[in-house]
Design an enzyme around this catalytic site. Sequence first.
Site, mmCIF file in Angstrom:
data_model
loop_
_atom_site.group_PDB
_atom_site.id
_atom_site.type_symbol
_atom_site.label_atom_id
_atom_site.label_comp_id
_atom_site.label_asym_id
_atom_site.label_seq_id
_atom_site.Cartn_x
_atom_site.Cartn_y
_atom_site.Cartn_z
ATOM 1 N N TYR A 48 11.373 9.756 6.470
ATOM 2 C CA TYR A 48 10.200 9.117 5.858
ATOM 3 C C TYR A 48 8.933 9.431 6.670
ATOM 4 C CZ TYR A 48 7.580 5.027 4.032
ATOM 5 O OH TYR A 48 6.658 4.188 3.449
ATOM 6 N N LYS A 94 5.687 11.517 5.394
ATOM 7 C CA LYS A 94 4.385 10.860 5.335
ATOM 8 C C LYS A 94 3.346 11.643 6.139
ATOM 9 C CE LYS A 94 5.079 7.202 2.755
ATOM 10 N NZ LYS A 94 4.597 7.288 1.356
HETATM 11 P P1 NAI Z 1 7.931 -0.058 -4.236
HETATM 12 O O1 NAI Z 1 9.339 0.303 -3.994
HETATM 13 O O2 NAI Z 1 7.613 -1.466 -4.609
HETATM 14 O O3 NAI Z 1 7.304 0.894 -5.363
HETATM 15 C C1 NAI Z 1 7.522 2.256 -5.363
HETATM 16 C C2 NAI Z 1 7.641 2.714 -6.795
HETATM 17 O O4 NAI Z 1 7.813 4.148 -6.809
HETATM 18 C C3 NAI Z 1 8.862 2.146 -7.530
HETATM 19 O O5 NAI Z 1 8.450 1.458 -8.680
HETATM 20 C C4 NAI Z 1 9.733 3.356 -7.852
HETATM 21 O O6 NAI Z 1 10.423 3.250 -9.079
HETATM 22 C C5 NAI Z 1 8.708 4.472 -7.863
HETATM 23 N N1 NAI Z 1 9.321 5.774 -7.622
HETATM 24 C C6 NAI Z 1 10.223 6.094 -6.667
HETATM 25 N N2 NAI Z 1 10.589 7.382 -6.772
HETATM 26 C C7 NAI Z 1 9.890 7.899 -7.801
HETATM 27 C C8 NAI Z 1 9.814 9.191 -8.376
HETATM 28 N N3 NAI Z 1 10.567 10.204 -7.925
HETATM 29 N N4 NAI Z 1 8.956 9.402 -9.399
HETATM 30 C C9 NAI Z 1 8.188 8.378 -9.878
HETATM 31 N N5 NAI Z 1 8.250 7.115 -9.385
HETATM 32 C C10 NAI Z 1 9.072 6.884 -8.352
HETATM 33 O O7 NAI Z 1 7.128 0.365 -2.927
HETATM 34 P P2 NAI Z 1 5.696 -0.104 -2.337
HETATM 35 O O8 NAI Z 1 5.947 -0.965 -1.178
HETATM 36 O O9 NAI Z 1 4.813 -0.576 -3.428
HETATM 37 O O10 NAI Z 1 5.174 1.290 -1.735
HETATM 38 C C11 NAI Z 1 4.235 2.115 -2.412
HETATM 39 C C12 NAI Z 1 3.912 3.290 -1.506
HETATM 40 O O11 NAI Z 1 3.352 2.813 -0.277
HETATM 41 C C13 NAI Z 1 5.114 4.146 -1.106
HETATM 42 O O12 NAI Z 1 4.730 5.494 -1.034
HETATM 43 C C14 NAI Z 1 5.468 3.640 0.265
HETATM 44 O O13 NAI Z 1 6.159 4.605 1.026
HETATM 45 C C15 NAI Z 1 4.081 3.345 0.809
HETATM 46 N N6 NAI Z 1 4.072 2.402 1.907
HETATM 47 C C16 NAI Z 1 4.399 1.103 1.696
HETATM 48 C C17 NAI Z 1 4.369 0.210 2.743
HETATM 49 C C18 NAI Z 1 4.625 -1.224 2.562
HETATM 50 O O14 NAI Z 1 4.359 -1.990 3.525
HETATM 51 N N7 NAI Z 1 5.085 -1.689 1.392
HETATM 52 C C19 NAI Z 1 4.102 0.656 4.115
HETATM 53 C C20 NAI Z 1 3.708 2.034 4.214
HETATM 54 C C21 NAI Z 1 3.712 2.865 3.145
#
Ligand code: NAI
Length: 302
Positions: free
Chosen positions: A166, A170
């Site tokens: 990851y 990133k």
């Molecule tokens: P989440 O798991 O709630 O949402 C991620 C969404 O991406 C999901 O709805 C999933 O179905 C969708 N997804 C996954 N693979 C996919 C694909 N191949 N094609 C299309 N859609 C796909 O995650 P969250 O927490 O909202 O994270 C959003 C972004 O922020 C991510 O990139 C995550 O790595 C990043 N991030 C989040 C942090 C946090 O504290 N929640 C911290 C640092 C980064």
Amino acid sequence: MTQISFEGKVAVVTGAGQGIGRMYALELAKRGAKVVVNDLGVSREGTGKDTSAADGVVDEIIKAGGSAIACYDSVATMEGGKNIIKKAVDTWGRLDILINNAGILRDRSFLKMTEEEWDLVTGVHLKGAFCVTQPALKVMKENNYGRVVFTASASGLYGNFGQTNYGAAKMGMIGMMNSLKQEFSKYNIKINTVAPTAWSRMTADVLPPDFKDKFKPQFNEPMVLYLCAEENSITGEIFVMGAGWYGRSAIVSGDGICIGDADRAISVEEIRDNIEAISSLENSREHDSALSVFSYMGPLLK
Ligand code: NAI
């Protein structure tokens, strides 16, 4: 205070079916943008497939009087990336904003990590950013306008146990951004990276329970929407945020030290004897291109 409006703009938000991406989609639509809500509807680990995640957010937007359309393609293939961008262009004839936000996790300590876990995570985050951003930039270049946001993570910037796949993915996006900001600056396209923090299914078992009410996904949205606004002139920068704190992070170099004369050999002992000056970040500076780093070597190049 003048309001920031997205009236007339078309936006794609990947992974917008829940969590942080959902907040971007809802607020963009509330402020007038037409939004492609992309989500494959997978589990946190990237398994399964479910159209209801994207559909749910589209319904919310339409009920609130906005314009949105769902797209269930995966960001992790070139075909998927092209379809996501095509959806915007076929539906509304243009594309102004792309927020690369989709993500999954396959955490594992490095010696136990499998090739599959490496490939899946880098495939969605890093290759996925390529697959969606390349077709998006083709359209934006034609229109001489665009705003692109990549989503990195503090895990990549600073490190987190068990997240080599990851973290590497990133940080890879930051490398992409650094080159893209140069390739596309003359087309009025601004490209930035954010490292958000939010209580979501991704972090629910990592963050302390009392963070749940503080690290609302909503707090990431204003920063990202600002970067997507027409009035934003910032490009190629990294912003870190969470719970209402917003700051900038950067890759910097210290002054270092010139040893020798660019002719004689330099010994490992000379490195040892100068390691403090080599390591010092005093007077550290950012560089806007690889070439600018040569300025340090100036005295040796005369
Ligand atoms: P989440 O798991 O709630 O949402 C991620 C969404 O991406 C999901 O709805 C999933 O179905 C969708 N997804 C996954 N693979 C996919 C694909 N191949 N094609 C299309 N859609 C796909 O995650 P969250 O927490 O909202 O994270 C959003 C972004 O922020 C991510 O990139 C995550 O790595 C990043 N991030 C989040 C942090 C946090 O504290 N929640 C911290 C640092 C980064």
